[in-house]
Enzyme design. Structure first.
Site, PDB file in Angstrom:
ATOM      1  NE  ARG A 151      80.652 -25.190  35.992  1.00 61.88           N
ATOM      2  CZ  ARG A 151      81.727 -25.792  35.451  1.00 61.88           C
ATOM      3  NH1 ARG A 151      82.702 -25.866  36.054  1.00 61.88           N
ATOM      4  NH2 ARG A 151      81.889 -26.364  34.375  1.00 61.88           N
ATOM      5  CG  HIS A 277      82.527 -25.589  28.952  1.00 60.16           C
ATOM      6  ND1 HIS A 277      82.208 -24.748  28.057  1.00 60.16           N
ATOM      7  CD2 HIS A 277      81.831 -25.330  29.985  1.00 60.16           C
ATOM      8  CE1 HIS A 277      81.503 -23.952  28.649  1.00 60.16           C
ATOM      9  NE2 HIS A 277      80.957 -24.192  29.878  1.00 60.16           N
TER      10      HIS A 277
END
Length: 308
Positions: A151, A277
């Site tokens: 990210r 995740h």
């Protein structure tokens, strides 16, 4: 729908939104249309809007469904209706808000946009004719985003080495980076050979920009830690120079990392771990991207794919 005049109360509400809430002109136009629809539905059934029941409002919603409006349009119309009745209730002009329990259907979750493999590699291999420090920084940004699936917040949070305040750091000898993702969940991500090479090239140029004592791996021209916005801007510039067919942003490279890895390996659990995740259902959206890729291959190559 034939033109319908707004009631005085509706016009006062729109004036309130324009003056007090400073809503954008486009939003006001959409809210005006929504309130006109409400007035037209009530007039067609000879109903008093100030005494509208939830049952009657639900019937109006069913009529909107019949017009084949999408979930987003329905949600906006209901928001306009709900807001007007809430405003009326604050002045004691209605006893209850008939729209409170009405909800538009959920929108289908859009698929993330990813670059094709050739485009992603072309972006990574592109070399701009610019300041060598800026070039090394841009190359490092691309390799870490696409090569490791970071990210942008994880990218700019990387430090040269671990210290007590580190959110993340690189471990070149182990060919990995330690990052702190969502929910303060730490994970190790691999650094491939191109990413390690890009880091080495950047480290050779970094002293020309970095302020003394700055712990961040990536820094801007003023010597301080690179911000997420600065990373986005540098990626955008590189993508334009490389002739990318679409607007490229950091999360698109993360999507590309996940999609291309899944296409090659088929290992959904592995991709989940690499992306950080918490729930595999978040990762499963890439199986839909993978299917799209396979469908395109089929359409392009299989003799039975095209209608004669």
């Amino acid at each position: 729908m034939p033109p319908v005049s707004l009631t005085d109360e509706q016009q006062r509400y729109l004036d309130f939104l324009r003056v007090q809430r400073r809503l954008a002109e486009r939003t006001l136009i959409l809210y005006t249309d929504a309130l006109r629809r409400l007035t037209a539905f009530a007039a067609a059934e000879d109903l008093d809007l100030m005494r509208l029941s939830t049952h009657q409002a639900r019937r109006f919603l069913a009529k909107l469904h019949g017009e084949r409006l999408g979930p987003r349009s329905l949600a906006l119309i209901l928001s306009a209706w709900r807001g007007w009745y809430r405003w009326l209730g604050q002045d004691g002009k209605v006893d209850a808000n008939p729209i409170t329990d009405l909800r538009a259907p959920k929108q289908g979750k859009p698929l993330p946009k990813a670059l094709g493999v050739d485009d992603a590699v072309r972006l990574a291999d592109h070399h701009q004719d610019q300041d060598p420090v800026a070039e090394a920084l841009a190359a490092c940004i691309v390799e870490l985003l696409y090569g490791s699936g970071l990210r942008v917040s994880e990218l700019v949070g990387l430090d040269l080495r671990h210290h007590p305040q580190s959110a993340g750091w690189i471990v070149p000898d182990a060919a990995e980076a330690q990052v702190l993702g969502k929910g303060s969940k730490r994970r190790a991500v691999p650094l491939g050979a191109p990413a390690l090479a890009a880091i080495r090239q950047w480290l050779a140029q970094r002293p020309l920009w970095a302020a003394e004592g700055e712990p961040a791996l990536l820094v801007g021209p003023r010597g301080a830690r690179l911000t997420a916005d600065q990373a986005r801007k540098r990626l955008k510039q590189r993508a334009l120079a490389a002739g990318m067919p679409t607007h490229v942003h950091p999360h698109m490279l993360r999507h590309s990392f996940a999609s291309h890895l899944l296409q090659s390996s088929g290992d959904l659990r592995g991709v989940q771990e690499l992306l950080g995740h918490a729930n595999i259902s978040t990762t499963q959206i890439y199986t839909r991207l993978d299917f799209q890729h396979l469908a395109k291959v089929y359409d392009a190559a299989h003799p039975r794919a095209k209608k004669k």
